[in-house]
Design a protein around this motif. Structure first.
Motif, PDB file in Angstrom:
ATOM      1  N   ILE A  14       0.041   2.323   0.246  1.00  0.00           N
ATOM      2  CA  ILE A  14       0.017   2.795  -1.146  1.00  0.00           C
ATOM      3  C   ILE A  14      -0.161   4.312  -1.164  1.00  0.00           C
ATOM      4  O   ILE A  14       0.546   5.032  -1.869  1.00  0.00           O
ATOM      5  N   ASP A  53      -9.139   4.704  -6.224  1.00  0.00           N
ATOM      6  CA  ASP A  53      -9.109   3.235  -6.250  1.00  0.00           C
ATOM      7  C   ASP A  53     -10.506   2.691  -6.532  1.00  0.00           C
ATOM      8  O   ASP A  53     -11.510   3.266  -6.101  1.00  0.00           O
ATOM      9  N   LYS A 102      -3.018  -2.009 -10.952  1.00  0.00           N
ATOM     10  CA  LYS A 102      -2.059  -2.365  -9.899  1.00  0.00           C
ATOM     11  C   LYS A 102      -1.485  -3.744 -10.201  1.00  0.00           C
ATOM     12  O   LYS A 102      -2.191  -4.579 -10.753  1.00  0.00           O
ATOM     13  N   PRO A 103      -0.245  -4.039  -9.789  1.00  0.00           N
ATOM     14  CA  PRO A 103       0.707  -3.111  -9.171  1.00  0.00           C
ATOM     15  C   PRO A 103       1.263  -2.164 -10.227  1.00  0.00           C
ATOM     16  O   PRO A 103       1.515  -2.563 -11.358  1.00  0.00           O
TER      17      PRO A 103
END
Length: 229
Positions: A14, A53, A102-103
């Protein structure tokens, strides 16, 4: 000047994909793969934006966000695999400026980054007419984007500052939550009006002596929020 972006995610593919795409747009990209590494990067270098994240080794995205807010108001976009609204709101509670689930589509990521950078880096023409506004104990320096209460600096996030600045420059004008969402976050922002409530609450906790009886940022029940000195 190339915009500096820090991408933090423990999924290396990612990170690689985001980095490649942002570099194609002429941005300077650093990468970190756990919370501690991210904090170290943010301590040692000034970034225009951080993609962070939620689920990270060593320190979670929430913990990183909380600690960063103690010393920096760098814009933070949370990346989360969870789709629940409460997680999104919680991300904003901890001082994030935006979130992406996400995604995600890399074009959406780039659009959000550019929208936030555009809002947080004022053009030169605007800076020339930047003012220092003082209302009671509150002092707002629009050029340096700093806020002081009784001479003590208050650390606001980029979005908290944007909301306060809009309200201060339009005293006694009542803005609905939808208005504030559109004007501060932009019409393309997919979040809901609770985002505004969260930011108003955080703002009051920082600038009001007694947040439950605000002196500056008031609620007009059933309508929205307004500023009164």
């Amino acid at each position: 000047m190339a915009k500096k972006v820090l991408v933090v995610d423990d999924e290396k593919l990612i990170v690689k994909g985001i980095r490649f795409s942002l570099e194609q747009d002429g941005m300077e990209v650093d990468c970190a793969y756990d919370g501690e590494e991210a904090l170290e990067c943010i301590h040692n270098k000034e970034y225009d934006i951080v993609l962070l994240d939620l689920m990270l080794p060593k320190l979670s995205g929430m913990e990183v966000c909380q600690q960063v807010r103690e010393f920096s108001d760098v814009p933070i976009i949370m990346l989360t695999a969870k789709g629940e609204d409460m997680d999104k709101i919680l991300g904003l509670e901890y001082g994030a400026d935006d979130y992406i689930t996400k995604p995600f589509n890399i074009l959406e990521v780039k659009a959000r980054i550019k929208a936030i950078i555009r809002r947080t880096s004022k053009p030169a023409a605007q800076e020339e007419k930047a003012k220092v506004v003082e209302v009671g104990d509150l002092k707002l320096d629009c050029e340096s984007r700093r806020v002081f209460i009784a001479g003590r600096e208050i650390n606001l996030t980029a979005k908290e500052f944007d909301v306060l600045e809009l309200l201060v420059f339009n005293p006694n004008k009542v803005y609905s939550r939808e208005n504030l969402l559109n004007m501060v976050w932009g019409y393309e922002y997919p979040g809901d009006v609770r985002t505004v409530d969260v930011h108003i609450r955080r703002l009051r906790e920082k600038i009001e002596t007694n947040p439950s009886e605000p002196k500056y940022v008031h609620t007009k029940w059933g309508v929205g929020y307004y500023f009164q000195g």
